[in-house]
Design a protein around this motif. Structure first.
Motif, PDB file in Angstrom:
ATOM      1  N   LEU A  69       0.869  -1.181   0.000  1.00 11.00           N
ATOM      2  CA  LEU A  69       0.000   0.000   0.000  1.00 11.00           C
ATOM      3  C   LEU A  69       0.904   1.228   0.000  1.00 11.00           C
ATOM      4  O   LEU A  69       1.665   1.447   0.949  1.00 11.00           O
ATOM      5  N   THR A  70       0.838   2.013  -1.062  1.00 10.37           N
ATOM      6  CA  THR A  70       1.683   3.196  -1.198  1.00 10.37           C
ATOM      7  C   THR A  70       0.840   4.456  -1.015  1.00 10.37           C
ATOM      8  O   THR A  70      -0.201   4.607  -1.665  1.00 10.37           O
ATOM      9  N   ILE A  71       1.290   5.333  -0.130  1.00  7.28           N
ATOM     10  CA  ILE A  71       0.578   6.588   0.144  1.00  7.28           C
ATOM     11  C   ILE A  71       1.553   7.740  -0.044  1.00  7.28           C
ATOM     12  O   ILE A  71       2.620   7.758   0.576  1.00  7.28           O
ATOM     13  N   ARG A  72       1.185   8.680  -0.901  1.00  8.27           N
ATOM     14  CA  ARG A  72       2.019   9.854  -1.127  1.00  8.27           C
ATOM     15  C   ARG A  72       1.259  11.107  -0.708  1.00  8.27           C
ATOM     16  O   ARG A  72       0.130  11.315  -1.149  1.00  8.27           O
ATOM     17  N   GLU A  73       1.879  11.900   0.151  1.00 12.29           N
ATOM     18  CA  GLU A  73       1.291  13.166   0.594  1.00 12.29           C
ATOM     19  C   GLU A  73       2.157  14.280   0.019  1.00 12.29           C
ATOM     20  O   GLU A  73       3.299  14.464   0.436  1.00 12.29           O
ATOM     21  N   THR A  74       1.609  14.995  -0.950  1.00 12.95           N
ATOM     22  CA  THR A  74       2.400  15.920  -1.752  1.00 12.95           C
ATOM     23  C   THR A  74       1.948  17.358  -1.535  1.00 12.95           C
ATOM     24  O   THR A  74       0.751  17.649  -1.518  1.00 12.95           O
ATOM     25  N   ARG A  75       2.912  18.249  -1.395  1.00 10.58           N
ATOM     26  CA  ARG A  75       2.632  19.675  -1.280  1.00 10.58           C
ATOM     27  C   ARG A  75       2.447  20.248  -2.675  1.00 10.58           C
ATOM     28  O   ARG A  75       3.342  20.206  -3.508  1.00 10.58           O
ATOM     29  N   GLU A  76       1.241  20.790  -2.946  1.00  9.16           N
ATOM     30  CA  GLU A  76       0.956  21.374  -4.246  1.00  9.16           C
ATOM     31  C   GLU A  76       1.230  22.883  -4.251  1.00  9.16           C
ATOM     32  O   GLU A  76       1.674  23.427  -5.249  1.00  9.16           O
TER      33      GLU A  76
END
Length: 212
Positions: free
Chosen positions: A155-162
């Motif tokens: 399970l891959t989770i990416r939290e990205t700053r836009e």
């Protein structure tokens, strides 16, 4: 042509009114059923307390109580879809929100042999939103991902700053994926490809409704 277009539009409005009336009726019925189920479960707990755990009916009563609880949860999910509550917007910490979801799913993750890969951009901004509703939406997506990896996976989770005010959460799993013919139906209430007792077909529709 204008007359035909007007007649078609009038029928669309009538259809929408009928669906709205049906939704109101369904919500009221679901609410009343929920009250009845809670009464049944309450009396079941009273009887369980009176007869004790060693009684021959104790197991049957536990089944009644658990099935009643599952029915209540299904009704609550339906009400959430049919009549979502008003938003309570405020600053949301998405990193903490995802962490909370993962802690609830910890047993299922370990039981299915799912490995979690999580990445978070430095300086992830707090966004404006309803933290409770967003957590429910994210949880439903994560739960679906875990459930399709019964034999293990990642399970891959990416939290990205836009930007200073925007952030993105991406969820990826290594399950079998969604069949092309099922893609148009994944947000349809009660549509599910899971087996009996494994899903209600409301998780993704609720997540979609919250985000809308």
């Amino acid at each position: 042509d204008l007359n035909r277009a007007n007649a078609s539009l009038t029928e669309d409005v009538r259809r929408g009114e009928r669906l709205a009336a049906l939704g109101t009726l369904s919500s009221g019925l679901a609410h009343e059923l929920n009250n009845l189920l809670n009464s049944i479960m309450g009396y079941t707990r009273v009887i369980e307390a009176e007869i004790g755990p060693g009684h021959r009916l104790a197991t049957d009563l536990a089944v009644v109580r658990n099935e009643g609880r599952r029915a209540c949860e299904l009704i609550e999910r339906f009400l959430m879809f049919a009549r979502p509550r008003a938003l309570n917007r405020g600053p949301c910490d998405l990193h903490a929100l995802v962490g909370s979801c993962l802690s609830v799913l910890a047993l299922q993750l370990s039981g299915n042999g799912v490995r979690v890969l999580r990445s978070t951009d430095h300086g992830l901004p707090a966004i404006m939103g309803d933290a409770v509703m967003l957590e429910q939406a994210v949880f439903n997506v994560l739960l679906n991902a875990v459930q399709v990896m019964k034999q293990g996976g990642t399970l891959t989770i990416r939290e990205t700053r836009e930007s200073d005010r925007l952030a993105r959460i991406e969820v990826q799993d290594t399950g079998g994926g969604i069949r092309p013919e099922d893609l148009p139906k994944i947000f349809t209430p009660f549509f599910t490809t899971k087996g009996p007792g494994e899903g209600t077909g409301l998780g993704l529709p609720i997540a979609h409704r919250i985000l809308e």
